[in-house]
Design a protein around this motif. Structure first.
Motif, PDB file in Angstrom:
ATOM      1  N   UNK A 208     -33.088  85.103   3.172  1.00 21.51           N
ATOM      2  CA  UNK A 208     -32.187  83.809   3.169  1.00 21.51           C
ATOM      3  C   UNK A 208     -33.384  83.362   4.297  1.00 21.51           C
ATOM      4  N   UNK A 209     -34.469  83.903   5.236  1.00 19.45           N
ATOM      5  CA  UNK A 209     -34.730  83.170   5.983  1.00 19.45           C
ATOM      6  C   UNK A 209     -35.845  82.929   5.225  1.00 19.45           C
ATOM      7  N   UNK A 210     -36.707  83.146   4.247  1.00 18.71           N
ATOM      8  CA  UNK A 210     -37.219  82.601   3.739  1.00 18.71           C
ATOM      9  C   UNK A 210     -37.189  81.470   2.391  1.00 18.71           C
ATOM     10  N   UNK A 211     -36.238  80.920   2.260  1.00 18.60           N
ATOM     11  CA  UNK A 211     -35.610  80.226   1.690  1.00 18.60           C
ATOM     12  C   UNK A 211     -35.135  79.437   2.873  1.00 18.60           C
ATOM     13  N   UNK A 212     -34.844  78.886   3.944  1.00 10.77           N
ATOM     14  CA  UNK A 212     -34.266  78.210   4.845  1.00 10.77           C
ATOM     15  C   UNK A 212     -36.126  77.103   4.519  1.00 10.77           C
ATOM     16  N   UNK A 213     -37.363  78.520   5.133  1.00  8.82           N
ATOM     17  CA  UNK A 213     -38.122  78.251   5.105  1.00  8.82           C
ATOM     18  C   UNK A 213     -38.935  77.357   4.386  1.00  8.82           C
ATOM     19  N   UNK A 214     -38.364  77.818   3.103  1.00  6.36           N
ATOM     20  CA  UNK A 214     -39.201  77.323   1.911  1.00  6.36           C
ATOM     21  C   UNK A 214     -38.443  75.346   1.641  1.00  6.36           C
ATOM     22  N   UNK A 215     -37.341  75.796   2.348  1.00  3.76           N
ATOM     23  CA  UNK A 215     -36.202  74.559   1.880  1.00  3.76           C
ATOM     24  C   UNK A 215     -36.873  73.443   2.682  1.00  3.76           C
ATOM     25  N   UNK A 216     -37.347  73.519   4.463  1.00  3.07           N
ATOM     26  CA  UNK A 216     -37.489  72.704   5.104  1.00  3.07           C
ATOM     27  C   UNK A 216     -39.703  72.523   5.122  1.00  3.07           C
ATOM     28  N   UNK A 217     -40.409  72.864   4.252  1.00  2.00           N
ATOM     29  CA  UNK A 217     -41.204  72.412   4.453  1.00  2.00           C
ATOM     30  C   UNK A 217     -41.253  71.374   3.086  1.00  2.00           C
ATOM     31  N   UNK A 218     -40.542  71.489   2.668  1.00  2.00           N
ATOM     32  CA  UNK A 218     -40.531  71.092   1.300  1.00  2.00           C
ATOM     33  C   UNK A 218     -40.725  69.578   1.212  1.00  2.00           C
TER      34      UNK A 218
ATOM     35  N   UNK B 249     -39.740  63.053  -2.619  1.00  2.00           N
ATOM     36  CA  UNK B 249     -38.636  63.152  -3.981  1.00  2.00           C
ATOM     37  C   UNK B 249     -37.491  62.204  -4.869  1.00  2.00           C
ATOM     38  N   UNK B 250     -36.872  63.124  -4.113  1.00  2.00           N
ATOM     39  CA  UNK B 250     -35.312  62.495  -4.031  1.00  2.00           C
ATOM     40  C   UNK B 250     -35.434  60.568  -3.547  1.00  2.00           C
ATOM     41  N   UNK B 251     -36.531  59.917  -3.205  1.00  4.21           N
ATOM     42  CA  UNK B 251     -36.355  59.103  -3.262  1.00  4.21           C
ATOM     43  C   UNK B 251     -37.514  58.412  -3.791  1.00  4.21           C
ATOM     44  N   UNK B 252     -38.530  59.211  -4.176  1.00  2.00           N
ATOM     45  CA  UNK B 252     -39.741  58.559  -5.548  1.00  2.00           C
ATOM     46  C   UNK B 252     -38.389  58.702  -6.725  1.00  2.00           C
TER      47      UNK B 252
ATOM     48  N   UNK C 215     -43.951  67.160  -7.331  1.00  2.00           N
ATOM     49  CA  UNK C 215     -43.357  68.156  -8.343  1.00  2.00           C
ATOM     50  C   UNK C 215     -43.826  70.018  -8.285  1.00  2.00           C
ATOM     51  N   UNK C 216     -45.495  69.237  -8.182  1.00  3.05           N
ATOM     52  CA  UNK C 216     -45.916  70.871  -7.993  1.00  3.05           C
ATOM     53  C   UNK C 216     -46.538  71.441  -6.679  1.00  3.05           C
ATOM     54  N   UNK C 217     -45.962  70.536  -6.201  1.00  3.36           N
ATOM     55  CA  UNK C 217     -46.234  71.501  -4.589  1.00  3.36           C
ATOM     56  C   UNK C 217     -44.661  72.334  -4.232  1.00  3.36           C
ATOM     57  N   UNK C 218     -44.087  71.466  -5.090  1.00  2.22           N
ATOM     58  CA  UNK C 218     -42.408  72.428  -5.066  1.00  2.22           C
ATOM     59  C   UNK C 218     -42.547  74.043  -6.222  1.00  2.22           C
ATOM     60  N   UNK C 219     -43.486  73.592  -6.909  1.00  2.00           N
ATOM     61  CA  UNK C 219     -43.345  74.936  -7.901  1.00  2.00           C
ATOM     62  C   UNK C 219     -43.880  75.301  -7.346  1.00  2.00           C
ATOM     63  N   UNK C 220     -45.167  75.003  -6.337  1.00  2.00           N
ATOM     64  CA  UNK C 220     -45.660  76.304  -5.691  1.00  2.00           C
ATOM     65  C   UNK C 220     -45.031  77.215  -4.634  1.00  2.00           C
ATOM     66  N   UNK C 221     -43.992  76.353  -4.212  1.00  2.73           N
ATOM     67  CA  UNK C 221     -43.424  76.800  -3.448  1.00  2.73           C
ATOM     68  C   UNK C 221     -42.205  78.112  -3.601  1.00  2.73           C
TER      69      UNK C 221
ATOM     70  N   UNK D 233     -36.660  81.654  -9.560  1.00  7.33           N
ATOM     71  CA  UNK D 233     -35.865  80.088  -8.866  1.00  7.33           C
ATOM     72  C   UNK D 233     -36.751  79.164  -8.821  1.00  7.33           C
ATOM     73  N   UNK D 234     -35.178  78.835  -8.323  1.00  7.46           N
ATOM     74  CA  UNK D 234     -35.012  76.452  -9.536  1.00  7.46           C
ATOM     75  C   UNK D 234     -34.631  76.210  -8.571  1.00  7.46           C
ATOM     76  N   UNK D 235     -34.973  74.712  -8.698  1.00  7.39           N
ATOM     77  CA  UNK D 235     -34.348  73.858  -7.813  1.00  7.39           C
ATOM     78  C   UNK D 235     -33.459  72.695  -8.856  1.00  7.39           C
TER      79      UNK D 235
END
Length: 758
Positions: free
Chosen positions: A72-82, A87-90, A106-112, A125-127
């Motif tokens: 759960x912590x990893x998921x929060x950290x991943x979303x916080x640093x994404x 990307x939403x605005x772009x 998108x490439x950065x999100x895939x690395x995370x 895992x996917x967004x």
């Protein structure tokens, strides 16, 4: 030392006294020790086993919660640093696929996502972007339709469940299982009711099972329960969960306790610190968990049983040694009389007393048997008196004293003879049922008639009722017969009856005269349906000639020869009506019918040249069974139809035999008896056989046999069927009868015939 009630058997008394002493001195302390072992030792072992179960369950739940919290912590950290917001605005500003900045995001999100997916607990895992048709995972990014149909295929039901949950804030919410994986859902931004994206993490089912699996012999299975008791993930055999009702899981969800669900199964629940709505459940095999307690309990019971057996053996040995001299005395008495050991109680000290009482007991039994036979002996005595075997007062008095039959010689008596004419329902009863029925009838007669009655069955179909006249009641024999008639009408379904009233006599030795008169007036009964009372006054002999005259016989023979069969029956029925009008008795009318039937049979035999004794004897017997005028007319009509069937036109007889031949050709494999075909044509067997030969040219039996053998030869030539099968197909019940018939007509066996023609 330990008083016991006196027993009938001395050996048993000695045994129980020794065993009672052993019970008080030794067995009671052993029982107390066994009970202490149950209460103290066994309960301590059971309590320690339950505590061990709770400790191990707490340890494995803590380990599972730690890994889930880490994820759960990893998921929060991943979303916080994404860079999801950027990307939403772009994406909103420019949806072109060639935008370089958008591709880098998108490439950065895939690395995370790759980093998050490196966790052993994560299989995928996917967004998902709810406001755009975009899905990003560690390998690619594409549209939702393409992703969930081809890249990461989900069933339509799983897609509907997933998209229905993409609304509002989500913080590690779990979706229904998709195959082996358990999806977890988290929204971003965290506090927004309209998130920009949802992170979906599929928990690896195998890894999750390893986390919740307890490696203990007493743990049959473990599982994670959701908010409403649904099983999110389970480990262990399926048989461990068959004993747990699903409604029980919903009821105990969220509690921390131990619940028994079956005789040898229990469930232990521990609430999860990761999610308040979760509970960790373990199915416990109580037999394995409580094995030390069971062994201790078994040892204590065996210890108690051992002392019980030892005490019984010692008590038996001591009692036998003491009883041995008494047994020698008993065996000596048994040599004098074997009956001593077969009657009475088992107390050995009462053997001599029992022997003295044995003779009295045997005499009492003999007296009871004689008393039970007294009514039968008395009835037998009355039967002899009625039949005239005892006609002098001295012999009657002497025999009556011998059998204990008390009577008054002077009162007037009348014999009423009741003749029974049984119905078919009575004949099917067993002999015991007939005896009970007759006993019931006698008791009912004695209860209805207010006078003293003597009853005896003088013949199998006759009951003699001896009525004692009472000077105060002044009841006549006819009035007594009317009462007996009421009793007999209750049994009309079993038999019809006729009551013959004899004369009144004033001495016992004259009873045979009254009986003879009552029996003689029975011959004057009429053809009535109810119970008829016959007496000399009410039933005088009718001046009726019961025999056919020569003129009547010749007239019937002429009618038969001229084929005037209707007139034959009409004449017979007219004769019956004349007899009824002349008030003739049943015997006279039946004698007349016997003459008519003899005339009919003689006419038929003269024409057909066929005489069947048994067949015609049955016709006479059927006619003699008739009890009413209606029955007699019906029976004569049926006999007339059998003897004089309607004549068929000359051209119909060959046609009927042609139909029989055609039936034989179609059903030759079935049982075809000559009696059946003769009955259908209202012919005797001999007449049918002669007529068949005249019409077909061969006797019926020979024609049937030759046709069956013709079919058998076809099967022998054209098929490979066994001889037994061929015999059944052409109407023979067995192989031997078929071979015998085949050899008779063909001269060889079926097997030889097949060998010659194949």
């Amino acid at each position: 030392m330990f008083p016991l009630p006196k027993l009938k058997s001395l050996r048993a008394n000695l045994f129980w006294r020794h065993f009672a002493n052993y019970f008080v001195l030794i067995l009671i302390p052993v029982i107390v020790a066994s009970m202490l072992a149950h209460v103290l030792v066994v309960r301590l072992i059971e309590e320690d086993a339950r505590k061990l179960s709770d400790v191990i369950m707490s340890q494995f739940t803590k380990q599972a919660d730690t890994e889930l919290n880490t994820l759960k912590t990893n998921m929060i950290n991943m979303l916080s640093m994404s860079s999801i917001r950027s990307l939403q605005k772009e994406q909103a500003r420019d949806s072109s696929l060639d935008n370089t900045e958008r591709s880098e995001m998108i490439h950065g999100l895939r690395k995370q996502l790759i980093k998050l997916q490196a966790d052993e607990l994560v299989s995928k895992a996917y967004l998902i972007f709810p406001q755009h048709d975009l899905v990003i995972d560690a390998e690619t990014y594409t549209s939702k339709s393409y992703y969930f149909n081809l890249q990461h295929p989900l069933s339509q039901q799983d897609q509907n469940q997933l998209f229905s949950r993409l609304a509002g804030k989500k913080m590690m919410d779990f979706l229904p299982a998709q195959g082996q994986d358990l999806p977890a859902l988290m929204s971003y931004p965290f506090n927004s009711d309209t998130p920009d994206a949802y992170l979906v993490v599929n928990l690896n089912g195998s890894r999750l099972q390893q986390l919740i699996d307890v490696k203990q012999e007493w743990a049959a299975g473990t599982a994670i329960l959701g908010r409403e008791g649904q099983v999110l993930r389970q480990a262990g055999g399926e048989s461990a969960w068959d004993v747990i009702p699903r409604e029980l899981l919903s009821a105990i969800s969220g509690q921390n306790s131990l619940f028994n669900v079956a005789g040898d199964k229990a469930v232990s629940l521990v609430p999860s610190t990761f999610d308040d709505s979760w509970s960790y459940l373990s199915v416990i095999d109580l037999n394995t968990l409580m094995k030390p307690a069971h062994i201790t309990r078994l040892v204590s019971w065996m210890f108690l049983l051992f002392f019980l057996v030892v005490g019984s053996i010692v008590s038996y040995y001591l009692s036998r040694r003491i009883y041995k001299p008494i047994m020698e005395i008993k065996e000596g008495l048994a040599c004098q009389s074997n009956q001593i050991t077969q009657a009475g109680s088992r107390n050995d000290f009462d053997v001599i007393k029992r022997y003295s009482k044995l003779i009295l007991t045997e005499n009492q039994q003999l007296s009871q048997r004689v008393n039970g036979m007294t009514p039968i002996v008395h009835e037998h005595f009355l039967t002899k008196v009625l039949q005239g075997q005892f006609r002098d007062p001295l012999s009657i008095e002497t025999y009556a004293q011998e059998i204990g039959f008390s009577y008054n010689r002077k009162p007037a008596r009348t014999v009423l003879c009741v003749a029974f004419h049984v119905e078919p329902m009575f004949t099917v009863l067993s002999e015991s049922s007939k005896s009970f029925l007759m006993t019931e009838l006698k008791e009912r007669m004695c209860a209805l008639v207010p006078l003293e009655l003597w009853l005896c069955q003088s013949k199998p179909d006759m009951l003699a009722v001896i009525m004692h006249h009472d000077p105060f009641l002044q009841m006549s024999p006819e009035e007594c017969a009317d009462i007996l008639k009421l009793a007999l009408q209750l049994y009309s379904q079993y038999f019809k009856a006729t009551i013959g009233v004899g004369s009144t006599v004033h001495h016992l030795e004259e009873l045979h005269q009254s009986y003879e008169q009552g029996f003689s007036v029975l011959q004057r009964r009429r053809l009535h349906s109810g119970v008829e009372i016959c007496s000399a006054a009410s039933h005088p002999e009718a001046p009726y000639d019961s025999f056919l005259s020569l003129q009547d016989i010749n007239r019937m023979l002429n009618q038969v020869q001229s084929r005037e069969y209707d007139k034959v029956l009409h004449t017979a029925l007219q004769t019956l009506d004349q007899g009824a009008a002349a008030n003739a008795t049943a015997l006279q009318i039946k004698q007349h019918c016997t003459d008519m039937l003899n005339t009919w049979i003689r006419a038929v035999e003269h024409e057909r040249k066929d005489f069947d004794v048994l067949y015609y004897a049955g016709l006479f017997e059927e006619m003699n069974r008739c009890m009413t005028m209606e029955e007699l007319k019906t029976t004569l009509g049926s006999i007339h139809a059998l003897l004089f069937p309607l004549q068929e036109p000359a051209d119909e007889k060959p046609q009927k035999f042609a139909d029989i031949v055609a039936y034989i050709h179609e059903h030759y494999d079935q049982e075809l008896s000559i009696e059946h075909f003769a009955g259908t044509l209202n012919m005797s067997v001999g007449h049918f056989s002669r007529t068949f030969k005249e019409e077909v040219g061969e006797k019926y039996v020979e024609y049937l046999a030759r046709y069956r053998l013709m079919k058998a030869k076809e099967l022998l030539r054209e098929t490979d069927l066994r001889i037994d099968d061929i015999a059944g197909k052409v109407g023979y019940w067995g192989r031997n009868s078929f071979i015998r018939m085949f050899r008779k007509y063909e001269g060889i066996t079926p097997a030889k015939y097949r060998m010659l023609h194949q």
